[in-house]
Design a protein around this motif. Sequence first.
Motif, PDB file in Angstrom:
ATOM      1  N   ALA A  45       7.965 -54.496  27.651  1.00  0.00           N
ATOM      2  CA  ALA A  45       6.970 -53.431  27.448  1.00  0.00           C
ATOM      3  C   ALA A  45       5.597 -54.018  27.133  1.00  0.00           C
ATOM      4  CB  ALA A  45       7.426 -52.495  26.333  1.00  0.00           C
ATOM      5  N   GLN A  46       5.562 -55.079  26.329  1.00  0.00           N
ATOM      6  CA  GLN A  46       4.280 -55.716  26.007  1.00  0.00           C
ATOM      7  C   GLN A  46       3.681 -56.400  27.232  1.00  0.00           C
ATOM      8  OE1 GLN A  46       5.776 -58.125  22.802  1.00  0.00           O
ATOM      9  NE2 GLN A  46       4.919 -56.770  21.238  1.00  0.00           N
ATOM     10  N   LEU A  47       4.524 -56.971  28.065  1.00  0.00           N
ATOM     11  CA  LEU A  47       4.042 -57.600  29.292  1.00  0.00           C
ATOM     12  C   LEU A  47       3.395 -56.560  30.199  1.00  0.00           C
ATOM     13  CD1 LEU A  47       3.756 -59.986  31.230  1.00  0.00           C
ATOM     14  CD2 LEU A  47       6.120 -59.573  31.962  1.00  0.00           C
ATOM     15  N   LEU A  48       4.068 -55.440  30.389  1.00  0.00           N
ATOM     16  CA  LEU A  48       3.501 -54.374  31.216  1.00  0.00           C
ATOM     17  C   LEU A  48       2.192 -53.872  30.608  1.00  0.00           C
ATOM     18  CD1 LEU A  48       3.553 -52.406  33.568  1.00  0.00           C
ATOM     19  CD2 LEU A  48       5.023 -50.917  32.189  1.00  0.00           C
ATOM     20  N   ALA A  49       2.167 -53.674  29.304  1.00  0.00           N
ATOM     21  CA  ALA A  49       0.952 -53.192  28.637  1.00  0.00           C
ATOM     22  C   ALA A  49      -0.203 -54.180  28.809  1.00  0.00           C
ATOM     23  CB  ALA A  49       1.222 -52.943  27.159  1.00  0.00           C
ATOM     24  N   ALA A  50       0.079 -55.471  28.736  1.00  0.00           N
ATOM     25  CA  ALA A  50      -0.966 -56.485  28.907  1.00  0.00           C
ATOM     26  C   ALA A  50      -1.512 -56.469  30.330  1.00  0.00           C
ATOM     27  CB  ALA A  50      -0.405 -57.865  28.565  1.00  0.00           C
ATOM     28  N   GLU A  72      13.447 -62.053  39.237  1.00  0.00           N
ATOM     29  CA  GLU A  72      14.527 -61.330  38.556  1.00  0.00           C
ATOM     30  C   GLU A  72      13.927 -60.081  37.927  1.00  0.00           C
ATOM     31  OE1 GLU A  72      17.860 -62.507  37.507  1.00  0.00           O
ATOM     32  OE2 GLU A  72      17.787 -64.315  38.737  1.00  0.00           O
ATOM     33  N   TYR A  73      14.440 -58.915  38.308  1.00  0.00           N
ATOM     34  CA  TYR A  73      13.942 -57.684  37.719  1.00  0.00           C
ATOM     35  C   TYR A  73      14.165 -57.696  36.216  1.00  0.00           C
ATOM     36  CZ  TYR A  73      13.506 -55.669  42.365  1.00  0.00           C
ATOM     37  OH  TYR A  73      13.133 -55.422  43.662  1.00  0.00           O
ATOM     38  N   ASN A  78      11.932 -52.709  25.530  1.00  0.00           N
ATOM     39  CA  ASN A  78      11.430 -53.757  24.650  1.00  0.00           C
ATOM     40  C   ASN A  78      12.332 -54.979  24.638  1.00  0.00           C
ATOM     41  OD1 ASN A  78       8.909 -53.009  23.682  1.00  0.00           O
ATOM     42  ND2 ASN A  78       9.806 -51.516  22.305  1.00  0.00           N
ATOM     43  N   SER A  79      12.967 -55.275  25.755  1.00  0.00           N
ATOM     44  CA  SER A  79      13.801 -56.463  25.839  1.00  0.00           C
ATOM     45  C   SER A  79      12.937 -57.702  25.640  1.00  0.00           C
ATOM     46  CB  SER A  79      14.478 -56.546  27.202  1.00  0.00           C
ATOM     47  OG  SER A  79      15.331 -55.455  27.396  1.00  0.00           O
ATOM     48  N   PRO A  80      13.407 -58.641  24.825  1.00  0.00           N
ATOM     49  CA  PRO A  80      12.603 -59.852  24.593  1.00  0.00           C
ATOM     50  C   PRO A  80      12.549 -60.737  25.835  1.00  0.00           C
ATOM     51  CG  PRO A  80      14.708 -59.994  23.450  1.00  0.00           C
ATOM     52  CD  PRO A  80      14.636 -58.625  24.062  1.00  0.00           C
TER      53      PRO A  80
END
Length: 98
Positions: A45-50, A72-73, A78-80
Amino acid sequence: MICLLLLYLCLETDVMVNILFFAKSRELVGSKEASLSIPAQTTSAQLLAAIVSRYPSLAIISNNLVLAVNQEYITPDNSPLSLQPGDEVAVIPPISGG
């Protein structure tokens, strides 16, 4: 104490990843690839937000984007994630066909 400091520094290190944009995301961003500095220890989720923060034009399709790291999908929660320098992050928009 030194071990804790080293662990903290390792967790807080940013890495440079390669972002690949496909289809509609490529149109919205105006480029097929880019680089992004992001914390090595993050979540999907943080990656997408960034990515959306850096490329706000993606906001209109952000709820429908799928990300893949090194082909890899990843799950859109919020998976680490543990990213390495040079990792490839694909931004895949919804695809329709007929």
